[in-house]
Design a protein around this motif. Structure first.
Motif, mmCIF file in Angstrom:
data_model
loop_
_atom_site.group_PDB
_atom_site.id
_atom_site.type_symbol
_atom_site.label_atom_id
_atom_site.label_comp_id
_atom_site.label_asym_id
_atom_site.label_seq_id
_atom_site.Cartn_x
_atom_site.Cartn_y
_atom_site.Cartn_z
ATOM 1 N N ILE A 104 6.121 3.433 10.440
ATOM 2 C CA ILE A 104 5.156 4.477 10.104
ATOM 3 C C ILE A 104 5.685 5.107 8.823
ATOM 4 O O ILE A 104 6.810 5.613 8.801
ATOM 5 C CB ILE A 104 5.040 5.544 11.213
ATOM 6 N N ILE A 105 4.890 5.056 7.780
ATOM 7 C CA ILE A 105 5.336 5.524 6.475
ATOM 8 C C ILE A 105 4.515 6.740 6.074
ATOM 9 O O ILE A 105 3.283 6.670 6.007
ATOM 10 C CB ILE A 105 5.185 4.415 5.420
ATOM 11 N N GLY A 106 5.206 7.851 5.860
ATOM 12 C CA GLY A 106 4.567 9.060 5.380
ATOM 13 C C GLY A 106 4.995 9.322 3.954
ATOM 14 O O GLY A 106 5.802 8.591 3.375
ATOM 15 N N LYS A 107 4.452 10.363 3.358
ATOM 16 C CA LYS A 107 4.794 10.695 1.972
ATOM 17 C C LYS A 107 6.284 11.031 1.841
ATOM 18 O O LYS A 107 6.911 10.694 0.853
ATOM 19 C CB LYS A 107 3.921 11.871 1.512
ATOM 20 N N PHE A 108 6.844 11.717 2.854
ATOM 21 C CA PHE A 108 8.223 12.196 2.742
ATOM 22 C C PHE A 108 9.171 11.607 3.779
ATOM 23 O O PHE A 108 10.338 11.959 3.817
ATOM 24 C CB PHE A 108 8.246 13.725 2.827
ATOM 25 N N ALA A 109 8.679 10.739 4.658
ATOM 26 C CA ALA A 109 9.543 10.158 5.692
ATOM 27 C C ALA A 109 9.112 8.733 6.001
ATOM 28 O O ALA A 109 7.952 8.365 5.794
ATOM 29 C CB ALA A 109 9.506 10.995 6.959
ATOM 30 N N ARG A 110 10.053 7.963 6.503
ATOM 31 C CA ARG A 110 9.792 6.591 6.946
ATOM 32 C C ARG A 110 10.353 6.472 8.361
ATOM 33 O O ARG A 110 11.496 6.835 8.601
ATOM 34 C CB ARG A 110 10.470 5.612 6.007
ATOM 35 N N CYS A 111 9.525 5.987 9.283
ATOM 36 C CA CYS A 111 9.935 5.890 10.684
ATOM 37 C C CYS A 111 9.836 4.448 11.164
ATOM 38 O O CYS A 111 8.953 3.705 10.754
ATOM 39 C CB CYS A 111 9.050 6.761 11.569
ATOM 40 N N VAL A 124 -1.876 16.797 -1.909
ATOM 41 C CA VAL A 124 -2.846 17.845 -2.233
ATOM 42 C C VAL A 124 -4.104 17.686 -1.377
ATOM 43 O O VAL A 124 -4.765 18.657 -1.036
ATOM 44 C CB VAL A 124 -3.213 17.800 -3.740
ATOM 45 N N TYR A 125 -4.417 16.445 -0.994
ATOM 46 C CA TYR A 125 -5.653 16.159 -0.272
ATOM 47 C C TYR A 125 -5.479 16.121 1.237
ATOM 48 O O TYR A 125 -6.422 15.846 1.960
ATOM 49 C CB TYR A 125 -6.229 14.827 -0.768
ATOM 50 N N GLY A 126 -4.299 16.399 1.740
ATOM 51 C CA GLY A 126 -4.074 16.399 3.174
ATOM 52 C C GLY A 126 -3.012 15.393 3.561
ATOM 53 O O GLY A 126 -2.486 14.664 2.726
ATOM 54 N N GLY A 127 -2.699 15.367 4.829
ATOM 55 C CA GLY A 127 -1.669 14.465 5.323
ATOM 56 C C GLY A 127 -2.226 13.104 5.653
ATOM 57 O O GLY A 127 -3.420 12.927 5.856
ATOM 58 N N GLY A 128 -1.358 12.153 5.700
ATOM 59 C CA GLY A 128 -1.748 10.812 6.062
ATOM 60 C C GLY A 128 -0.512 9.969 6.291
ATOM 61 O O GLY A 128 0.608 10.411 6.033
ATOM 62 N N PHE A 129 -0.701 8.778 6.790
ATOM 63 C CA PHE A 129 0.409 7.870 7.027
ATOM 64 C C PHE A 129 -0.095 6.443 6.972
ATOM 65 O O PHE A 129 -1.295 6.187 7.071
ATOM 66 C CB PHE A 129 1.109 8.163 8.357
ATOM 67 N N ILE A 130 0.836 5.529 6.789
ATOM 68 C CA ILE A 130 0.530 4.104 6.756
ATOM 69 C C ILE A 130 1.307 3.453 7.896
ATOM 70 O O ILE A 130 2.501 3.702 8.046
ATOM 71 C CB ILE A 130 0.964 3.483 5.407
ATOM 72 N N VAL A 131 0.634 2.646 8.693
ATOM 73 C CA VAL A 131 1.304 1.883 9.748
ATOM 74 C C VAL A 131 1.407 0.452 9.258
ATOM 75 O O VAL A 131 0.407 -0.172 8.884
ATOM 76 C CB VAL A 131 0.523 1.950 11.075
ATOM 77 N N LEU A 182 0.868 -1.176 0.000
ATOM 78 C CA LEU A 182 0.000 0.000 0.000
ATOM 79 C C LEU A 182 0.896 1.215 0.000
ATOM 80 O O LEU A 182 1.859 1.282 0.776
ATOM 81 C CB LEU A 182 -0.888 -0.014 1.252
ATOM 82 N N GLY A 183 0.647 2.174 -0.873
ATOM 83 C CA GLY A 183 1.487 3.364 -0.961
ATOM 84 C C GLY A 183 0.656 4.600 -1.231
ATOM 85 O O GLY A 183 -0.576 4.546 -1.282
ATOM 86 N N PHE A 184 1.320 5.707 -1.406
ATOM 87 C CA PHE A 184 0.668 6.980 -1.649
ATOM 88 C C PHE A 184 0.522 7.226 -3.151
ATOM 89 O O PHE A 184 1.391 6.847 -3.936
ATOM 90 C CB PHE A 184 1.498 8.123 -1.047
ATOM 91 N N THR A 185 -0.550 7.887 -3.536
ATOM 92 C CA THR A 185 -0.694 8.291 -4.930
ATOM 93 C C THR A 185 0.215 9.487 -5.178
ATOM 94 O O THR A 185 0.694 10.134 -4.236
ATOM 95 C CB THR A 185 -2.148 8.676 -5.256
ATOM 96 N N ASP A 186 0.473 9.798 -6.434
ATOM 97 C CA ASP A 186 1.379 10.894 -6.783
ATOM 98 C C ASP A 186 0.929 12.236 -6.213
ATOM 99 O O ASP A 186 1.736 13.013 -5.752
ATOM 100 C CB ASP A 186 1.522 11.012 -8.300
ATOM 101 N N MET A 187 -0.343 12.523 -6.214
ATOM 102 C CA MET A 187 -0.846 13.827 -5.763
ATOM 103 C C MET A 187 -1.495 13.756 -4.374
ATOM 104 O O MET A 187 -2.290 14.610 -4.021
ATOM 105 C CB MET A 187 -1.864 14.360 -6.782
ATOM 106 N N SER A 188 -1.145 12.767 -3.576
ATOM 107 C CA SER A 188 -1.812 12.570 -2.288
ATOM 108 C C SER A 188 -1.648 13.750 -1.333
ATOM 109 O O SER A 188 -2.546 14.040 -0.548
ATOM 110 C CB SER A 188 -1.310 11.295 -1.620
#
Length: 95
Positions: free
Chosen positions: A29-36, A17-24, A9-15
Motif C-alpha cells: 500500500i503506497i501513500g504519499k508519505f508512507a509505504r506499507c 492538495v486534492y485529498g488523500g489517496g493510496f495505491i495498492v 503509477l505514482g503521485f503528482t507533486d501537488m496530489s
C-alpha cells in the motif's frame, strides 16, 4: 492525484492538495508519505482487516487497517473504537 511514470503509477507533486489517496500494488500500500507491506489479511464479507508494516522517512510501525467495500469502485476506511469516524475513497481510472 496520480501520474504514470513509465510502468509505475505514482503521485503528482501537488496530489496532497486534492485529498488523500493510496495505491495498492500486490502486497504493498503506497501513500504519499508512507509505504506499507501487508503482513496479514482477513476477509469477512465486504469487510477486510489488514495488518501492515509501514515505513516513512522517519519511522517504522505496524498499522491495522479496517476497510469496507461499498461497491466495485468505492471503499471506506473504518477506525475501530470510533464508530462515527471513517474516510471514503473512490477508485481513479488507471490511465
Amino acid at each position: 492525484m496520480f501520474a504514470r511514470k513509465g510502468a509505475q503509477l505514482g503521485f503528482t507533486d501537488m496530489s496532497d492538495v486534492y485529498g488523500g489517496g493510496f495505491i495498492v500494488d500486490g502486497d504493498q500500500i503506497i501513500g504519499k508519505f508512507a509505504r506499507c507491506r501487508i503482513k496479514a489479511r482477513k476477509d469477512s464479507g465486504p469487510n477486510v482487516n489488514l495488518v501492515a508494516a509501514c515505513a516513512t522517512d522517519m519511522m517504522l510501525s505496524s498499522v491495522q487497517f479496517s476497510l469496507k467495500e461499498l461497491d466495485a469502485n468505492s471503499l471506506v476506511r473504518q477506525f475501530p473504537g470510533m464508530e462515527d469516524m471513517e474516510i471514503r475513497y473512490h477508485r481513479c481510472p488507471a490511465s
